[in-house]
Design a protein around this motif. Structure first.
Motif, short mmCIF file in Angstrom:
data_model
loop_
_atom_site.label_atom_id
_atom_site.label_comp_id
_atom_site.label_asym_id
_atom_site.label_seq_id
_atom_site.Cartn_x
_atom_site.Cartn_y
_atom_site.Cartn_z
N SER A 168 22.27 15.83 -16.08
CA SER A 168 22.90 14.74 -14.92
C SER A 168 24.21 14.73 -15.21
O SER A 168 24.71 14.17 -13.97
N LYS A 169 25.17 15.60 -15.62
CA LYS A 169 26.66 15.46 -15.94
C LYS A 169 27.63 16.44 -14.94
O LYS A 169 26.71 18.40 -14.16
N GLY A 181 31.61 13.24 -7.81
CA GLY A 181 32.06 12.82 -9.36
C GLY A 181 32.62 13.70 -10.54
O GLY A 181 32.30 15.06 -10.23
N ASP A 192 32.45 14.22 -14.79
CA ASP A 192 32.23 13.69 -16.22
C ASP A 192 32.57 14.70 -17.21
O ASP A 192 33.42 13.90 -18.31
N SER A 249 37.72 9.14 -11.85
CA SER A 249 35.98 9.80 -12.40
C SER A 249 35.73 10.21 -13.04
O SER A 249 34.51 8.81 -14.18
N LEU A 250 36.33 9.97 -14.44
CA LEU A 250 36.52 10.01 -15.83
C LEU A 250 36.37 9.21 -16.38
O LEU A 250 35.48 9.07 -17.56
N GLU A 287 35.35 6.14 -14.66
CA GLU A 287 34.50 5.14 -13.86
C GLU A 287 32.82 6.05 -15.11
O GLU A 287 32.04 5.22 -15.26
N ARG A 288 32.95 7.05 -15.28
CA ARG A 288 31.55 7.90 -15.94
C ARG A 288 31.68 7.83 -17.14
O ARG A 288 30.66 8.32 -17.68
N ARG A 289 32.82 7.40 -18.27
CA ARG A 289 33.04 7.62 -19.10
C ARG A 289 32.94 9.19 -19.76
O ARG A 289 32.08 9.58 -20.50
N GLY A 290 33.84 9.42 -19.34
CA GLY A 290 33.71 10.85 -19.45
C GLY A 290 34.09 11.52 -20.67
O GLY A 290 35.05 11.12 -21.87
#
Length: 260
Positions: free
Chosen positions: A7-8, A76, A78, A124-125, A127-130
Motif C-alpha cells: 500500500s506504499k 503522498g 511513504d 509527508s514522510l 505524516e505517514r511514518r515513512g
C-alpha cells in the motif's frame, strides 16, 4: 516473508538504470507505487512500473519537480530512496586534479540531491511514518587518493543519514544507509565510464580488468555484486520487517572492507 509494502508510495532517484532501476523493479514486485526520476528516463523505467520523471537532480529545480510530481500523482510519499550519484562523471584523478566546478557538481548530485529531496519529502514522510534509504558507497569508509570528490560526497551522505535518523526517529521516520562496493552497473561495465578509465590506467583491456576485479579489490566472495542484490537490501530496510532498524549503515561489498 511479508514485507507489508503493497500500500506504499515510493520515490526513487537515479531510477533509469543500475541500482535505481533494480530497486524500482523490486519495489514494484511488492506492490509499491513508484515515481522514478533520472536525468533521462528510459523505456526500462516505464516497463518496471514507475511513473517516470525527467529531471536534473543536481539542481534544486529538478528535485522540486520530482517531489511535487510524486505528491500530485500519488498523494503522498511513504518511502524515499536517494540513489542518484555522479558515477558517470567520476574521474580517477586526485585532489589537485579536481577543480571547484567538478567538486561542486559531484556534491550537488551525490549529496545535495538527497538533502533537497529529503527536506521536501519530510512532511509527508512524518505524516505517514515513512522510511528513507540513502545509497552511499564503501568509498566513505575507504578514502583513497582518488576519486576524492566522490569519496568526500559519499562520506557526507553517510553522516547525513545518521543525523536524520536521530532527529526524526521520534516522529516515526527511519533513515538507513546502504554502502555498496563494486557493483556491476554501467559505471564499471561500460568501457567509456570509470571502469574503463581505471582499466586503461592499469594497462589492461577493459574486459580483462572486469575479470580481475575480485582479486585486485580483495572481494572475498570472488565476484562483483549485482544491482538486484543491493536492491533487495534497500527494499528490506524500507519494509516493516526492518521496523526497528534506523541510523545504520549496511555494507554490501562481497567482503572488500576488511576493517571492523
Amino acid at each position: 516473508m511479508d514485507l507489508n509494502l503493497d500500500s506504499k508510495v515510493a520515490v526513487v532517484t537515479g531510477a533509469s538504470r543500475g541500482i535505481g532501476l533494480a530497486t524500482v523493479e523490486a519495489l514494484a514486485a511488492e506492490g509499491v507505487r513508484i515515481v522514478g526520476a533520472a536525468r533521462r528516463t528510459t523505456p526500462d523505467l516505464e516497463a518496471a512500473g514507475a511513473i517516470p520523471v525527467a529531471a536534473d537532480l543536481g539542481t534544486a529545480e529538478g528535485v522540486d519537480t520530482l517531489i511535487k510530481t510524486a505528491l500530485a500523482e500519488l498523494g503522498g510519499i511513504d518511502l524515499l530512496v536517494n540513489n542518484v550519484g555522479a558515477g558517470d562523471a567520476v574521474q580517477p584523478g586526485g585532489f589537485l586534479e579536481v577543480d571547484d566546478t567538478t567538486l561542486q557538481k559531484v556534491l550537488d548530485l551525490n549529496l545535495f540531491s538527497a538533502i533537497r529531496a529529503t527536506r521536501l519529502a519530510l512532511p509527508s514522510l512524518i505524516e505517514r511514518r515513512g522510511a528513507i534509504v540513502n545509497v552511499s558507497s564503501i568509498n566513505s569508509k575507504l578514502p583513497a587518493a582518488a576519486p576524492v570528490a566522490y569519496s568526500v560526497s559519499k562520506a557526507a551522505l553517510t553522516a547525513l543519514g545518521k543525523s536524520l535518523a536521530e532527529e526524526f526517529g521520534a516522529q516515526g521516520v527511519r533513515v538507513n544507509t546502504v554502502s555498496p562496493g563494486t557493483v556491476l552497473t554501467g559505471i564499471w561495465g561500460d568501457a567509456d565510464n570509470f571502469g574503463g578509465k581505471i582499466a586503461a590506467l592499469a594497462g589492461v583491456e577493459h574486459a580483462e580488468f572486469l575479470r580481475q576485479i575480485p582479486e585486485r579489490f580483495g572481494i572475498t566472495t570472488g565476484r562483483i555484486t549485482e544491482p538486484r542484490e543491493v536492491a533487495a537490501l534497500i527494499v528490506f530496510l524500507l519494509s516493516d520487517v526492518a521496523a526497528n532498524i534506523t541510523g545504520a549503515d549496511f555494507v554490501i561489498d562481497g567482503g572488500m572492507v576488511k576493517a571492523l
